[in-house]
Design a protein around this motif. Structure first.
Motif, PDB file in Angstrom:
ATOM      1  N   GLU A  53       0.762  -1.157   0.030  1.00 61.70           N
ATOM      2  CA  GLU A  53      -0.100  -0.028   0.213  1.00 61.70           C
ATOM      3  C   GLU A  53       0.901   1.256   0.105  1.00 61.70           C
ATOM      4  O   GLU A  53       2.046   1.039   0.402  1.00 61.70           O
ATOM      5  CB  GLU A  53      -0.901  -0.067   1.152  1.00 61.70           C
ATOM      6  CG  GLU A  53      -0.167   0.099   2.531  1.00 61.70           C
ATOM      7  CD  GLU A  53      -1.054   0.003   3.995  1.00 61.70           C
ATOM      8  OE1 GLU A  53      -2.305  -0.091   3.448  1.00 61.70           O
ATOM      9  OE2 GLU A  53      -0.624   0.039   4.902  1.00 61.70           O
ATOM     10  N   LEU A  54       0.299   2.423  -0.423  1.00 64.80           N
ATOM     11  CA  LEU A  54       1.030   3.730  -0.402  1.00 64.80           C
ATOM     12  C   LEU A  54       1.344   4.377   1.020  1.00 64.80           C
ATOM     13  O   LEU A  54       0.044   4.066   1.783  1.00 64.80           O
ATOM     14  CB  LEU A  54       0.320   4.538  -1.455  1.00 64.80           C
ATOM     15  CG  LEU A  54       0.658   4.319  -2.821  1.00 64.80           C
ATOM     16  CD1 LEU A  54      -0.175   4.980  -3.883  1.00 64.80           C
ATOM     17  CD2 LEU A  54       2.157   4.373  -3.272  1.00 64.80           C
ATOM     18  N   GLN A 124      -2.279   7.923 -11.145  1.00 59.65           N
ATOM     19  CA  GLN A 124      -3.045   6.486 -10.971  1.00 59.65           C
ATOM     20  C   GLN A 124      -1.967   5.282 -10.416  1.00 59.65           C
ATOM     21  O   GLN A 124      -0.730   5.447 -10.642  1.00 59.65           O
ATOM     22  CB  GLN A 124      -3.379   5.958 -12.193  1.00 59.65           C
ATOM     23  CG  GLN A 124      -4.731   6.606 -12.521  1.00 59.65           C
ATOM     24  CD  GLN A 124      -5.461   6.103 -13.919  1.00 59.65           C
ATOM     25  OE1 GLN A 124      -4.653   5.211 -14.534  1.00 59.65           O
ATOM     26  NE2 GLN A 124      -6.413   6.214 -13.918  1.00 59.65           N
ATOM     27  N   PHE A 125      -2.258   4.632  -9.314  1.00 60.68           N
ATOM     28  CA  PHE A 125      -1.358   3.590  -9.056  1.00 60.68           C
ATOM     29  C   PHE A 125      -2.289   2.486  -8.813  1.00 60.68           C
ATOM     30  O   PHE A 125      -2.990   2.306  -7.714  1.00 60.68           O
ATOM     31  CB  PHE A 125      -0.856   3.905  -7.943  1.00 60.68           C
ATOM     32  CG  PHE A 125       0.673   3.340  -7.328  1.00 60.68           C
ATOM     33  CD1 PHE A 125       0.761   2.190  -7.076  1.00 60.68           C
ATOM     34  CD2 PHE A 125       1.759   4.331  -7.462  1.00 60.68           C
ATOM     35  CE1 PHE A 125       1.708   1.747  -6.646  1.00 60.68           C
ATOM     36  CE2 PHE A 125       2.889   3.832  -6.922  1.00 60.68           C
ATOM     37  CZ  PHE A 125       3.026   2.234  -6.675  1.00 60.68           C
ATOM     38  N   PHE A 126      -2.148   1.520  -9.638  1.00 56.77           N
ATOM     39  CA  PHE A 126      -2.681   0.212  -9.503  1.00 56.77           C
ATOM     40  C   PHE A 126      -2.017  -1.103  -9.164  1.00 56.77           C
ATOM     41  O   PHE A 126      -0.774  -1.101  -9.516  1.00 56.77           O
ATOM     42  CB  PHE A 126      -3.385  -0.154 -10.894  1.00 56.77           C
ATOM     43  CG  PHE A 126      -4.750   0.668 -10.802  1.00 56.77           C
ATOM     44  CD1 PHE A 126      -5.936   0.189 -10.508  1.00 56.77           C
ATOM     45  CD2 PHE A 126      -4.717   1.940 -11.414  1.00 56.77           C
ATOM     46  CE1 PHE A 126      -7.176   0.921 -10.365  1.00 56.77           C
ATOM     47  CE2 PHE A 126      -6.152   2.659 -11.434  1.00 56.77           C
ATOM     48  CZ  PHE A 126      -7.277   2.246 -10.982  1.00 56.77           C
ATOM     49  N   LEU A 127      -2.526  -1.832  -8.077  1.00 55.17           N
ATOM     50  CA  LEU A 127      -1.795  -3.156  -7.917  1.00 55.17           C
ATOM     51  C   LEU A 127      -2.609  -4.273  -8.457  1.00 55.17           C
ATOM     52  O   LEU A 127      -4.032  -4.234  -8.064  1.00 55.17           O
ATOM     53  CB  LEU A 127      -1.561  -3.340  -6.594  1.00 55.17           C
ATOM     54  CG  LEU A 127      -1.297  -4.591  -6.092  1.00 55.17           C
ATOM     55  CD1 LEU A 127       0.320  -5.075  -6.418  1.00 55.17           C
ATOM     56  CD2 LEU A 127      -1.219  -4.639  -4.287  1.00 55.17           C
ATOM     57  N   LEU A 147       6.338   2.944  -0.192  1.00 52.11           N
ATOM     58  CA  LEU A 147       5.641   1.541  -0.379  1.00 52.11           C
ATOM     59  C   LEU A 147       5.706   0.791   0.924  1.00 52.11           C
ATOM     60  O   LEU A 147       6.801   0.868   1.528  1.00 52.11           O
ATOM     61  CB  LEU A 147       5.955   0.923  -1.387  1.00 52.11           C
ATOM     62  CG  LEU A 147       5.366   0.966  -3.002  1.00 52.11           C
ATOM     63  CD1 LEU A 147       5.978   0.236  -3.967  1.00 52.11           C
ATOM     64  CD2 LEU A 147       3.717   1.001  -3.051  1.00 52.11           C
ATOM     65  N   ARG A 148       4.820   0.105   1.582  1.00 53.42           N
ATOM     66  CA  ARG A 148       4.885  -0.746   2.633  1.00 53.42           C
ATOM     67  C   ARG A 148       3.713  -1.682   2.557  1.00 53.42           C
ATOM     68  O   ARG A 148       2.810  -1.658   1.688  1.00 53.42           O
ATOM     69  CB  ARG A 148       4.710   0.170   3.900  1.00 53.42           C
ATOM     70  CG  ARG A 148       3.245   0.194   4.233  1.00 53.42           C
ATOM     71  CD  ARG A 148       2.763   0.977   5.391  1.00 53.42           C
ATOM     72  NE  ARG A 148       1.618   1.353   5.432  1.00 53.42           N
ATOM     73  CZ  ARG A 148       1.271   2.808   6.014  1.00 53.42           C
ATOM     74  NH1 ARG A 148       2.052   3.348   6.749  1.00 53.42           N
ATOM     75  NH2 ARG A 148       0.089   3.153   6.035  1.00 53.42           N
ATOM     76  N   ARG A 170      -7.335   3.696  -2.002  1.00 55.44           N
ATOM     77  CA  ARG A 170      -7.233   2.877  -0.619  1.00 55.44           C
ATOM     78  C   ARG A 170      -6.285   3.859   0.091  1.00 55.44           C
ATOM     79  O   ARG A 170      -6.937   4.002   1.189  1.00 55.44           O
ATOM     80  CB  ARG A 170      -6.358   1.882  -0.794  1.00 55.44           C
ATOM     81  CG  ARG A 170      -6.297   0.805   0.207  1.00 55.44           C
ATOM     82  CD  ARG A 170      -5.473  -0.079   0.099  1.00 55.44           C
ATOM     83  NE  ARG A 170      -4.776  -0.578   1.429  1.00 55.44           N
ATOM     84  CZ  ARG A 170      -5.241  -1.474   1.978  1.00 55.44           C
ATOM     85  NH1 ARG A 170      -6.516  -1.743   1.910  1.00 55.44           N
ATOM     86  NH2 ARG A 170      -4.751  -1.677   3.450  1.00 55.44           N
ATOM     87  N   MET A 171      -5.256   4.577  -0.336  1.00 53.26           N
ATOM     88  CA  MET A 171      -4.842   5.467   0.880  1.00 53.26           C
ATOM     89  C   MET A 171      -5.601   6.439   1.509  1.00 53.26           C
ATOM     90  O   MET A 171      -5.683   7.172   2.539  1.00 53.26           O
ATOM     91  CB  MET A 171      -3.408   6.097   0.055  1.00 53.26           C
ATOM     92  CG  MET A 171      -2.472   6.989   1.107  1.00 53.26           C
ATOM     93  SD  MET A 171      -1.516   7.686   0.019  1.00 53.26           S
ATOM     94  CE  MET A 171      -2.588   8.743  -0.384  1.00 53.26           C
TER      95      MET A 171
END
Lengths: 200, 395
Positions: A53-54, A124-127, A147-148, A170-171
């Motif tokens: 997660e960010l 944008q930041f997708f996993l 990131l963690r 999410r963040m």
């Protein structure tokens, strides 16, 4: 085999049986050690490595520390991260996401050398968690320490789409104090990661 | 006219064997007298721990010939290594042998460290030893439960899993995962020991020590188990050497060969431990060796926790590894035997070649010889006593 020997064997087997029943009997009266999931939950998740997660900036919980350099997407063995950098020329804030969508792409390796100016948070930041093997290479290479691993172990999905996690949303929802949406609100805004691309 | 004579002179065409299955089965010709039977054990069989298929030629209940068929879960790990960077291959190592994943982690990481000449800090070496030995215990416990399950005893695996879950809890603290670890990094480990790690581990060691006598009462001294193991699968030292068997299979035949002692790596020379051997060469000997190894591993973990120094857990090194041209080997002692990884570099960001030496492969090759002439039920016992992990054999 003599008769006395077979008696001895039979006695041995019977004795083993009694000892076994004794062990089972002792454990039968002991309290249950199993954690029955829906009613009970485990409490040792503090170092559990869930999906990444960010991490937000210290002074702004809605902006990630991320500088959209793409090192994590590059280091990932299964190419499950996709980062979209903001457009190069700064635009008014309102139309920044739309502009990013036009130019949006996973940052290719060659463009990393061109050092971006400060505060280049990704748009944008997708996993794609269905591809992730939780190895932690992205976390290790991140220059901004953005990131963690989350402790999110109770992740349920009904389709592959459910595991395409919007880390920015999410963040932000964490900062709002709400639970993270499990699927992107607008599916068409989620870029399909270029998993088919050959490694450079 | 001419065609007809040619057809008449030609030998009768071979019997269509396609109904026997694949090319492996075709090599087992059915006995013309019809007394022998060809039976597939697996690929899904309760006693084959994965997808191993054994073709058996049976005469009544006796095995005339046994041939293991491999490759059902071949995932091309070695090829994958050539197509990704050095660091990107680390997660694969947790998936080769899922029961002793940290040993594979260590073998690969060690080979790359040897190739690049990287130094590992003291504390990281201690953490590696502690986690690797705990992982070995968990692997042996699972073998213990699964082996007894093969032999028809259901209860012991419940006790084994009880203890194993405690180990997984402990390992989760320091690696973050419970099974497919990828926690070692080039030049160190990814996470330091959390403060509650050492007290929890000491508590676990005491618990497991108190449980081992129960294991002995319940299983080791059990007459039925001894009947199924003693004198079964006699593996003499010569055969073991011919096939390159290592680990408890070799030590159960009386050879005290352990990579930790024979080719000392890391800091194993600082600890005092015994290399358990048995001279009986049968399945029971291998059983005893594994149970004694649990004891020895507990003692190593204790010694390591007593003397662990403070300090960094990550050595200095480049972020992106580009080893110089050359090759390096690194061998570690896994729960099943000698694990070796050979890494060859052409100076680029990706390995030129990676060779994985899996102990299970050599140990499985023994099976064809050991099973000859035994009862089918004994073959199950022999297969279990070799402690096979099929993903490791197929790689």
């Amino acid at each position: 085999m003599s008769v006395s020997n077979s008696f001895k064997d039979a006695w041995n087997y019977a004795k083993s049986l009694l000892i076994g029943l004794g062990v089972t009997g002792k454990n039968f009266v002991k309290p249950t050690i199993t954690v029955i999931y829906p009613w009970q939950q485990v409490d040792n998740l503090s170092t559990y490595r869930g999906h990444v997660e960010l991490i937000p900036k210290d002074d702004d919980p809605f902006t990630p520390r991320c500088v959209a350099c793409g090192a994590c997407a590059d280091a990932c063995p299964s190419r499950c991260l996709s980062v979209v950098a903001p457009p190069k020329t700064p635009k008014p804030k309102a139309d920044a996401p739309a502009a990013a969508l036009v130019e949006g792409r996973v940052i290719p390796k060659t463009e990393k050398a061109a050092a971006p100016e400060k505060s280049r948070a990704p748009v944008q930041f997708f996993l794609d968690y269905s591809l992730c093997s939780l190895c932690g290479q992205c976390e290790r290479v991140c220059p901004a320490k953005s990131l963690r691993f989350s402790n999110n172990v109770y992740l349920i999905g009904h389709s592959r789409e459910d595991f395409r996690i919007d880390l920015l949303a999410r963040m932000r929802s964490q900062a709002d104090g709400k639970s993270a949406p499990s699927r992107p609100r607008t599916p068409e805004s989620a870029p399909v990661p270029e998993t088919e691309k050959e490694p450079a | 006219m001419r065609d007809q004579t040619a057809a008449a002179a030609a030998p009768t065409p071979p019997v269509d064997m396609s109904f026997w299955g694949d090319s492996y089965a075709a090599r087992f010709e059915p006995d013309p007298s019809g007394e022998r039977m060809i039976v597939n054990m697996g690929p899904q069989h309760p006693s084959t721990h994965g997808v191993l298929r054994v073709l058996l030629e049976l005469d009544g209940e006796y095995i005339v010939r046994a041939e293991p068929v491999l490759g059902y879960i071949h995932r091309m790990h070695e090829w994958m290594a050539e197509n990704r960077t050095y660091a990107q291959f680390i997660p694969n190592m947790g998936r080769v042998d899922y029961l002793h994943a940290l040993a594979w982690n260590w073998a690969y990481v060690g080979a790359v460290e040897r190739l690049t000449g990287m130094e590992v800090p003291e504390r990281a070496e201690y953490i590696r030893v502690i986690t690797c030995e705990l992982n070995r215990i968990s692997s042996h416990l699972l073998w213990w439960g699964a082996y007894l399950l093969d032999l028809g005893a259901f209860t012991p695996i419940m006790y084994a899993f009880d203890d194993r879950e405690r180990i997984l809890d402990i390992l989760q603290m320091v690696t973050g995962s419970r099974l497919t670890y990828s926690s070692f990094t080039f030049g160190g480990v990814s996470m330091d020991l959390p403060p509650q790690f050492i007290p929890k581990t000491r508590e676990f060691i005491a618990t497991l020590r108190s449980r081992l006598p129960m294991y002995k009462d319940l299983v080791t001294d059990n007459g039925i188990l001894r009947g199924r193991c003693e004198g079964i699968g006699i593996l003499d030292l010569d055969t073991a050497r011919r096939y390159g068997a290592t680990g408890p299979c070799l030590r159960g035949s009386g050879q005290a060969y352990d990579v930790r002692r024979a080719e000392p790596y890391s800091i194993y020379d600082r600890f005092e431990y015994r290399i358990p051997t048995e001279s009986a060469c049968d399945a029971m000997a291998r059983y005893y060796v594994r149970l004694s190894e649990i004891d020895e591993s507990l003692s190593i973990v204790e010694q390591a926790m007593d003397s662990i120094p403070e300090g960094p857990i990550q050595g200095k090194g480049p972020r992106k590894i580009r080893p110089p041209k050359g090759e390096a080997c690194f061998a570690v002692e896994g729960a099943r035997g000698k694990i070796m990884v050979m890494v060859q570099s052409d100076g680029g960001p990706m390995p030129y070649r990676v060779k994985l030496r899996a102990p299970g492969f050599s140990n499985l090759s023994l099976f064809a010889e050991l099973a000859q002439g035994t009862l089918v039920s004994d073959a199950v016992s022999i297969l279990g006593s070799l402690d096979l992990v099929i993903p490791e054999i197929d790689r």
